[in-house]
Design a protein around this motif. Sequence first.
Motif, short mmCIF file in Angstrom:
data_model
loop_
_atom_site.label_atom_id
_atom_site.label_comp_id
_atom_site.label_asym_id
_atom_site.label_seq_id
_atom_site.Cartn_x
_atom_site.Cartn_y
_atom_site.Cartn_z
N UNK A 1 14.17 55.56 35.35
CA UNK A 1 13.58 55.64 34.97
C UNK A 1 13.06 56.50 33.88
N UNK A 2 13.64 56.82 33.62
CA UNK A 2 13.56 57.81 32.86
C UNK A 2 13.53 56.90 30.82
N UNK A 3 14.49 55.83 31.16
CA UNK A 3 15.65 55.14 29.44
C UNK A 3 14.73 54.02 29.79
N UNK A 4 14.20 52.76 30.48
CA UNK A 4 13.60 51.45 31.01
C UNK A 4 12.07 51.77 29.74
N UNK A 5 11.85 50.63 29.33
CA UNK A 5 10.92 50.66 27.83
C UNK A 5 9.48 49.07 28.32
N UNK B 1 10.64 46.25 35.83
CA UNK B 1 11.98 46.76 35.95
C UNK B 1 12.65 47.08 36.47
N UNK B 2 14.16 47.06 36.94
CA UNK B 2 15.00 48.11 38.27
C UNK B 2 15.88 47.65 37.73
N UNK B 3 16.71 48.67 38.47
CA UNK B 3 18.53 49.01 38.45
C UNK B 3 18.95 48.09 38.33
N UNK B 4 19.82 47.28 37.88
CA UNK B 4 21.02 46.65 38.58
C UNK B 4 21.56 47.40 39.39
#
Length: 386
Positions: free
Chosen positions: A279-283, A287-290
């Motif tokens: 949540x903090x790094x995705x721009x 999207x969602x974590x692998x």
Amino acid sequence: MDKVRFGIVGIGNMGSSHAKYLAQGTVQGAKLTAICDNRPERLTWAKENLGEEVRLFDNVEAMYASGEIDAVLIATPHYDHPTLAIQAFQHGLHVLCEKPAGVYTKQVREMNEAAGKTDKIFGMMYNQRTNPLYQKLRDLVTSGELGEIRRTNWIITNWYRPQSYYDSGGWRATWAGEGGGVLLNQDPHQLDLWQWTVDMMPVRVRAFCAFGKYHNIEVEDDVTAYVEYDNGATGLFVTTTGEAPGTNRYEVTGDRGKIVIEDGTMTFWRLRVSERQFNAEYKGGFGQPECWKCEIPIVGRETGHSGITQNFTDAILKGTPLLAPGVEGIKGLTLSNAMHLSSWLDDWVQLPIDEDLYYEKLQEKIRNSKFVKVTKEMTMNTDGTY
């Protein structure tokens, strides 16, 4: 001591089951030496099925004082559990108690205090703690593999019971005799596992209990409860004895993934990075974590009631740590008491609960009951069950 001599109080369905595996020598280091029940027909069954070496008593004080036993396994109706345990500790006996620990936490706290004044082993018959699936879930949670817990969700509705079940005993499904319904009779194992596997108790509870919704009983047979934890996580517990076919699905979500136990299997969806980090790094916009579907090695097998009794025996003889310490019985009972109290008050209940208020409300239920219990005798099977 090379053998633990067991006495059993109460030879109903559960007591007779415990008696049989003890009499058969299933538990190493244990020997069944005494039985106590105030019903002549149950003592007759014990005499015919458990061997001549097992002494029969119709008075618990006499059995406790007989010198024939080192430990007692309590398998009576719920209200009697703390009283019988406290008596046993006063006689210098080890105690293994069937679930639930009692009906209300005030009496269970007194039992725990009595246990604390002795050096005797005190265990609870939480046999589902022997299930390697729940042991592994606890391991994954307490080791941090699942991350911080976000949500717990247990739907346990495969407890279907017909009316004849409730009619089979005068104490069943009454406030005076049993102290509750599905929460006190069927769900103590799940309520225990719910807090044990995530290693935390809620801080407040809001529950909706339906009393006699599907059966001619005065206690709850349908419950939906919502809980909140100190870390902000939430939980849901849904149960009933009036639904068929039922479901048994336990889901725990953390910020590193999700674990589901259902149909005797565990599925772990593990995030490559924690949700917080993603949540903090995705721009991107979406999207969602692998996520990986992981196969988790499950070692061992569920040993059930005899497994808990073996562990309890080993604790006496060898100092083996208890899988289900008796003092932990108050935790699951706290959850069921909180659900009752929330429903009675139609409001949130904070934990720890007001034990005096719960006791007062329970006594009101007993005192004001207009329920007429109809009991219909059931045929006893050859194995001692009904």
